[in-house]
Design a protein around this motif. Structure first.
Motif, PDB file in Angstrom:
ATOM      1  N   LEU A  86      27.730  74.201  37.029  1.00 18.90           N
ATOM      2  CA  LEU A  86      26.357  73.955  36.598  1.00 18.90           C
ATOM      3  C   LEU A  86      25.717  75.248  36.108  1.00 18.90           C
ATOM      4  O   LEU A  86      25.009  75.258  35.082  1.00 18.90           O
ATOM      5  N   GLN A  87      25.967  76.334  36.809  1.00 16.76           N
ATOM      6  CA  GLN A  87      25.444  77.638  36.389  1.00 16.76           C
ATOM      7  C   GLN A  87      26.051  78.058  35.047  1.00 16.76           C
ATOM      8  O   GLN A  87      25.337  78.531  34.157  1.00 16.76           O
ATOM      9  N   ASP A  88      27.363  77.890  34.898  1.00 11.46           N
ATOM     10  CA  ASP A  88      28.021  78.240  33.635  1.00 11.46           C
ATOM     11  C   ASP A  88      27.462  77.428  32.473  1.00 11.46           C
ATOM     12  O   ASP A  88      27.254  77.955  31.371  1.00 11.46           O
ATOM     13  N   TYR A  89      27.220  76.162  32.731  1.00 13.96           N
ATOM     14  CA  TYR A  89      26.674  75.289  31.684  1.00 13.96           C
ATOM     15  C   TYR A  89      25.276  75.748  31.255  1.00 13.96           C
ATOM     16  O   TYR A  89      24.975  75.853  30.064  1.00 13.96           O
ATOM     17  N   ASN A  90      24.433  76.059  32.234  1.00 12.21           N
ATOM     18  CA  ASN A  90      23.063  76.472  31.915  1.00 12.21           C
ATOM     19  C   ASN A  90      23.037  77.814  31.179  1.00 12.21           C
ATOM     20  O   ASN A  90      22.174  78.043  30.321  1.00 12.21           O
ATOM     21  N   LEU A  91      23.974  78.698  31.499  1.00 12.92           N
ATOM     22  CA  LEU A  91      23.993  80.019  30.872  1.00 12.92           C
ATOM     23  C   LEU A  91      24.316  79.960  29.381  1.00 12.92           C
ATOM     24  O   LEU A  91      23.863  80.802  28.605  1.00 12.92           O
ATOM     25  N   VAL A  92      25.108  78.985  28.976  1.00 15.84           N
ATOM     26  CA  VAL A  92      25.514  78.918  27.563  1.00 15.84           C
ATOM     27  C   VAL A  92      24.585  78.032  26.721  1.00 15.84           C
ATOM     28  O   VAL A  92      24.790  77.893  25.521  1.00 15.84           O
ATOM     29  N   PRO A 121      21.588  77.367  24.464  1.00 12.16           N
ATOM     30  CA  PRO A 121      20.719  78.223  23.652  1.00 12.16           C
ATOM     31  C   PRO A 121      19.248  78.006  23.965  1.00 12.16           C
ATOM     32  O   PRO A 121      18.831  76.895  24.301  1.00 12.16           O
ATOM     33  N   MET A 122      18.482  79.078  23.894  1.00 15.91           N
ATOM     34  CA  MET A 122      17.036  78.983  24.061  1.00 15.91           C
ATOM     35  C   MET A 122      16.448  78.387  22.786  1.00 15.91           C
ATOM     36  O   MET A 122      16.713  78.858  21.679  1.00 15.91           O
ATOM     37  N   PRO A 166      13.301  77.494  20.278  1.00 17.15           N
ATOM     38  CA  PRO A 166      11.930  77.888  19.957  1.00 17.15           C
ATOM     39  C   PRO A 166      10.952  76.777  20.305  1.00 17.15           C
ATOM     40  O   PRO A 166      11.324  75.604  20.361  1.00 17.15           O
ATOM     41  N   ALA A 167       9.710  77.159  20.520  1.00 21.88           N
ATOM     42  CA  ALA A 167       8.694  76.179  20.904  1.00 21.88           C
ATOM     43  C   ALA A 167       8.558  75.084  19.868  1.00 21.88           C
ATOM     44  O   ALA A 167       8.374  73.912  20.186  1.00 21.88           O
ATOM     45  N   THR A 168       8.647  75.458  18.568  1.00 20.57           N
ATOM     46  CA  THR A 168       8.492  74.444  17.515  1.00 20.57           C
ATOM     47  C   THR A 168       9.637  73.440  17.558  1.00 20.57           C
ATOM     48  O   THR A 168       9.445  72.249  17.368  1.00 20.57           O
ATOM     49  N   GLU A 169      10.861  73.926  17.845  1.00 23.54           N
ATOM     50  CA  GLU A 169      12.006  73.022  17.914  1.00 23.54           C
ATOM     51  C   GLU A 169      11.874  72.095  19.106  1.00 23.54           C
ATOM     52  O   GLU A 169      12.194  70.914  19.038  1.00 23.54           O
TER      53      GLU A 169
END
Length: 339
Positions: free
Chosen positions: A159-165, A167-168, A170-173
């Motif tokens: 679960l940690q590995d999944y969350n790390l990869v 992508p962040m 943008p607010a508009t997206e």
């Protein structure tokens, strides 16, 4: 009451006028816990022929396998992933799952709803479940499998590995993604009917909700009803579909698209063969009502796109119908879902 118990048949326990269980007669003949179970069997308005059913799978299809963990119990999904004593070291590794020892679930969907409603880590729960199921499949084909003592640690790591990869965004997206899952209008001449159900374990009851919307998002009608707790979540969802269909019939609607988040019930209604599940009588009645519509469609939607009816289902009351509106506390949810 003038009725000898040995001569009582099931149809004697049903009020012929209301097509509901005769509660007074049930209470006179059965223990309270038995009355609750009987009232949880949903009745339709249409008389159905007697038939054999298989209530131990949601689809009504007979299957029997021995659990690969303990090799001593007939396998069903609740036992294989939750109740099997061999899984104690998995679920006892975190006190958050301690309710496993006090609350018994006969339906896995009810268990998932409980995990979500009490605020436990649903992502971790899902990862543990996936690893247990993967382990079970590996054992079945004779491959090496992760030891039970490592399941929780593996779940947290994956679960940690999944969350790390991930992508962040943008607010508009993010805003665009939110808009993408909001309400979409039905195409003319269809009206859209959403349905849902909610479980109230503390009162042994369930709630049904439905809302009818036109092509511009206007509310034609909404509904909420509290019923005795059905035996399974699938039975409850079938009862919610039946109630939504009856509302459409009472309003003389001709073209509807029915949407709900129960894929099992959606498939059962679409199937051509007779349903042998515990809710099969309701499916047969629903199909009879469907034949009266000029145009009918049924589709499955994700739960997050069905939030209005989820709130309606949690509106604890007897049968209530609102014309051209929803209850005031649900209006903000409707406006948000409509974008």
């Amino acid at each position: 009451m003038g009725i000898e118990f040995p001569k009582v048949r099931v149809n004697s326990l049903i009020n012929a006028q209301t097509r509901n269980w005769d509660v007074d007669l049930l209470q006179a003949l059965f223990k309270p816990e038995e009355v609750q179970l009987i009232r949880g069997i949903s009745l339709g308005d249409v008389s159905a022929r007697d038939k054999m059913i298989w209530p131990h799978t949601q689809s009504g299809t007979y299957t029997e396998e021995i659990c690969d963990h303990c090799k001593s119990h007939s396998e069903d999904i609740v036992h294989a992933l939750w109740l099997c004593p061999c899984l104690n070291e998995v679920w006892e590794a975190d006190t958050g799952w301690s309710f496993r020892n006090t609350v018994r679930w006969d339906d896995f969907q009810k268990l998932i709803l409980h995990v979500e409603e009490v605020g436990l880590d649903l992502d971790l729960f899902a990862m543990i479940i996936w690893l247990l199921w993967h382990r079970r499949n590996q054992i079945k084909v004779g491959n090496s499998a992760t030891s039970l003592g490592q399941i929780v640690a593996c779940a947290r790591q994956q679960l940690q590995d999944y969350n790390l990869v991930q992508p962040m965004k943008p607010a508009t997206e993010s805003a665009n993604l939110h808009t993408a899952v909001t309400w979409s209008p039905p195409r003319a001449p269809f009206l859209k009917i959403n349905y849902n159900g909610a479980v109230f374990q503390d009162s042994n009851s369930a709630g049904l909700g439905a809302v009818i919307l036109d092509s511009v998002g206007g509310v034609l009608a909404s509904l909420a009803e509290n019923i005795p707790l059905p035996q399974t979540v699938a039975d409850m969802e079938a009862a919610a579909v039946r109630r939504a269909i009856m509302l459409a019939t009472d309003l003389n609607l001709s073209s509807i698209v029915l949407k709900g988040d129960s894929e099992i019930i959606t498939r059962a209604i679409q199937a051509e063969e007779q349903s042998l599940a515990s809710y099969g009588n309701l499916i047969e009645e629903i199909r009879l009502h469907v034949d009266s519509f000029l145009n009918f469609r049924i589709t499955h939607v994700k739960r997050k796109r069905n939030s209005v009816t989820h709130r309606l289902a949690r509106h604890v009351s007897d049968l209530v119908v609102w014309m051209e509106e929803v209850p005031s506390h649900i209006l903000p949810v409707l406006l948000t879902e409509a974008g």
